[in-house]
Scaffold this motif. Sequence first.
Motif, PDB file in Angstrom:
ATOM      1  N   GLU A  74      31.793  35.371  42.341  1.00 45.36           N
ATOM      2  CA  GLU A  74      32.735  33.494  42.938  1.00 45.36           C
ATOM      3  C   GLU A  74      31.578  32.432  44.152  1.00 45.36           C
ATOM      4  N   ASN A 124      39.241  40.963  37.731  1.00 52.26           N
ATOM      5  CA  ASN A 124      40.211  39.834  36.726  1.00 52.26           C
ATOM      6  C   ASN A 124      40.624  38.567  37.343  1.00 52.26           C
ATOM      7  N   GLN A 125      41.361  38.469  38.510  1.00 48.27           N
ATOM      8  CA  GLN A 125      41.107  37.593  39.140  1.00 48.27           C
ATOM      9  C   GLN A 125      39.775  36.504  39.225  1.00 48.27           C
ATOM     10  N   LYS A 147      38.084  32.884  40.613  1.00 48.14           N
ATOM     11  CA  LYS A 147      38.171  31.916  40.614  1.00 48.14           C
ATOM     12  C   LYS A 147      36.537  31.348  40.335  1.00 48.14           C
TER      13      LYS A 147
END
Length: 196
Positions: free
Chosen positions: A142, A169-170, A172
């Motif tokens: 990220e 999987n998360q 940003k």
Amino acid sequence: MAKSRTKQQNQRPAGHIRIISGQWRGRKLPVKDVIGLRPTTDRIKETVFNWLSPYVRNSRCLDLFAGSGGLIFEALSRYANSGLLFEKDPSAASQLQQNIDLLDADNATLVRGDTLHLLTTVPEHRYDLIFIDPPFRQDLLEDCCAKLEANNWLSADAVIYIEREKELNQVKLPANWTILKEKQAGQVCFELYQRT
């Protein structure tokens, strides 16, 4: 004792990567056995470069975690205009430079250093094709993506390839990146985005 064993491990040749297509097709390049280094497999590389075929030729490429150099050398073999490689590990960087010399790739430039720090500088050029394949489980993805945007590293419609661990999987990512392709192989997810 453990220290010297680790040092030996870091400097042992691990094998080779193979260039699949283009001017250096079939060439094998040595790769050092460096902790955390995961050369992209031929199978994944073939899929990725099928995805990238409209974008590679004449592009300016940036590889944020060059490692074995498998992705950037493949792009340069397929007539990318130039390649900038970032690598922090001294042993991996040394092997990358040897491989650049071996290929006589005068359009490839290696910068040794920490990617997150290097991305805080103002780039000389903007890049069309970016490879982001950071070491797994170190929370680098990220931050890298945000710095690429914040510090003007990307051309207007840059294409970004990301390779990451499946369980992450998360993620940003910048809002102006649109996903074009995605696939999974074992524990690895690989995705292609375009800046819009």
